[in-house]
Design an enzyme around this catalytic site. Structure first.
Site, PDB file in Angstrom:
ATOM      1  N   SER A  69     -24.530 -34.561  -7.956  1.00  0.00           N
ATOM      2  CA  SER A  69     -25.825 -34.103  -6.471  1.00  0.00           C
ATOM      3  C   SER A  69     -27.008 -35.523  -6.223  1.00  0.00           C
ATOM      4  O   SER A  69     -27.645 -35.293  -8.179  1.00  0.00           O
ATOM      5  CB  SER A  69     -26.356 -33.568  -5.300  1.00  0.00           C
TER       6      SER A  69
HETATM    7  N1  SAM Z   1     -24.782 -30.230  -6.185  1.00  0.00           N
HETATM    8  C1  SAM Z   1     -24.166 -29.950  -6.675  1.00  0.00           C
HETATM    9  C2  SAM Z   1     -24.269 -30.458  -7.745  1.00  0.00           C
HETATM   10  O1  SAM Z   1     -25.589 -30.778  -7.928  1.00  0.00           O
HETATM   11  O2  SAM Z   1     -23.073 -30.185  -9.116  1.00  0.00           O
HETATM   12  C3  SAM Z   1     -22.710 -31.237  -6.328  1.00  0.00           C
HETATM   13  C4  SAM Z   1     -21.551 -30.557  -5.672  1.00  0.00           C
HETATM   14  S1  SAM Z   1     -20.603 -31.628  -5.487  1.00  0.00           S
HETATM   15  C5  SAM Z   1     -20.876 -32.776  -4.621  1.00  0.00           C
HETATM   16  C6  SAM Z   1     -19.643 -30.692  -4.172  1.00  0.00           C
HETATM   17  C7  SAM Z   1     -18.950 -28.963  -4.796  1.00  0.00           C
HETATM   18  O3  SAM Z   1     -18.367 -28.633  -3.844  1.00  0.00           O
HETATM   19  C8  SAM Z   1     -17.385 -29.367  -5.533  1.00  0.00           C
HETATM   20  O4  SAM Z   1     -17.813 -29.090  -6.958  1.00  0.00           O
HETATM   21  C9  SAM Z   1     -16.473 -28.931  -4.928  1.00  0.00           C
HETATM   22  O5  SAM Z   1     -15.376 -28.911  -5.450  1.00  0.00           O
HETATM   23  C10 SAM Z   1     -16.989 -27.951  -3.913  1.00  0.00           C
HETATM   24  N2  SAM Z   1     -16.454 -27.163  -2.652  1.00  0.00           N
HETATM   25  C11 SAM Z   1     -15.558 -28.216  -1.668  1.00  0.00           C
HETATM   26  N3  SAM Z   1     -14.993 -26.937  -1.016  1.00  0.00           N
HETATM   27  C12 SAM Z   1     -15.243 -25.996  -1.267  1.00  0.00           C
HETATM   28  C13 SAM Z   1     -15.673 -24.661  -0.754  1.00  0.00           C
HETATM   29  N4  SAM Z   1     -14.578 -24.259   0.294  1.00  0.00           N
HETATM   30  N5  SAM Z   1     -15.816 -23.469  -1.800  1.00  0.00           N
HETATM   31  C14 SAM Z   1     -16.680 -24.000  -2.300  1.00  0.00           C
HETATM   32  N6  SAM Z   1     -16.880 -24.634  -2.994  1.00  0.00           N
HETATM   33  C15 SAM Z   1     -16.205 -26.250  -2.332  1.00  0.00           C
END
Ligand code: SAM
Length: 231
Positions: A69
């Site tokens: 992010s």
């Molecule tokens: N805040 C994080 C960072 O600083 O690295 C970035 C997160 S990234 C934008 C979103 C994450 O949500 C991804 O790694 C994706 O695989 C995960 N994701 C999507 N759907 C999900 C779910 N149902 N349960 C858990 N993780 C999920």
């Protein structure tokens, strides 16, 4: 206390200070959040080829179509979770926080500085393994990891004082609302692909107060309460 030795040569104090100044200029006011953002070595959460861009205020790829992010968004969501913008008595140090979407673990590391216990769930197994390894390496010992679908929450450790969701569902998953403590806050981007509303939902008894914080752009939440497949 975060360990920050490896690769430090690559990121001068000045580069990191510039990011902190940018966060202040963008309206981040809570010194606890500023200090946590300063303490967490963002370059440690990126592949070597991208580490030199770690202190730009931008989202960057982490593989599997996912992103680390943007620092401003991490800081803004953290402030909203802590209630930094609310009257003094509402600001808190949360005892238990649930994070959905660990990604590379950067936001998790920031939360680990400001909350007693952080529970984090990631759907993609290789990201989950890598984030767990990194967070242990930097000494974030108050983080509990789970591989799986976070749209269902993590009921064993509920209720949570705060829940932060780092991927966008079309609608707020009911289990997350159910697992919020009274007075707890859910920070979540909601909407379709492209652009979403970043919301703060505060549980007041059996009611939920909804505030629009700003427009954001997140990857979609996959899983039972989100999209069913990754496109
Ligand atoms: N805040 C994080 C960072 O600083 O690295 C970035 C997160 S990234 C934008 C979103 C994450 O949500 C991804 O790694 C994706 O695989 C995960 N994701 C999507 N759907 C999900 C779910 N149902 N349960 C858990 N993780 C999920």
């Amino acid at each position: 206390m975060i360990a920050d030795s490896a690769g430090i040569g690559m990121t001068s104090a000045r580069t990191r200070d510039r990011l902190i100044q940018r966060l202040r200029d963008s309206g981040i006011r809570d010194e606890r959040v500023i200090e946590a953002m300063r303490a967490v070595p963002r370059h440690r959460f990126l592949e070597e080829a991208l580490a030199h861009r770690a202190y730009e205020d931008t989202a960057l790829p982490i593989g599997h179509g996912q992103t680390i992010s943007q620092p401003y968004v991490v800081a803004r969501m953290t402030e909203a979770l802590l209630g930094s913008d609310l009257p003094d008595r509402a600001a808190m140090r949360p005892a238990r926080v649930l994070e959905v979407g660990t990604g590379c673990g950067y936001q998790t590391a920031v939360l680990s500085q400001l909350c007693d216990q952080v529970y984090t769930i990631e759907l993609v197994e290789s990201l989950f393994n890598e984030a767990r390894r990194r967070l242990r390496q930097i000494g974030a010992h108050n983080v509990h990891f789970r591989h799986g679908d976070g749209s269902q929450g993590w009921s064993e450790h509920a209720p949570y004082d705060g829940i932060l969701v780092a991927a966008a569902p079309e609608e707020i998953p009911q289990p997350l609302l159910d697992q919020l403590a009274f007075g707890g806050r859910l920070i979540i981007p909601v909407g379709g692909r492209g652009s979403q509303e970043l919301l703060r939902i505060t549980r007041t008894g059996d009611d939920y107060r909804r505030e629009l914080l700003e427009r954001v752009m997140f990857v979609p939440l996959i899983g039972d309460q989100g999209e069913t497949t990754s496109r």
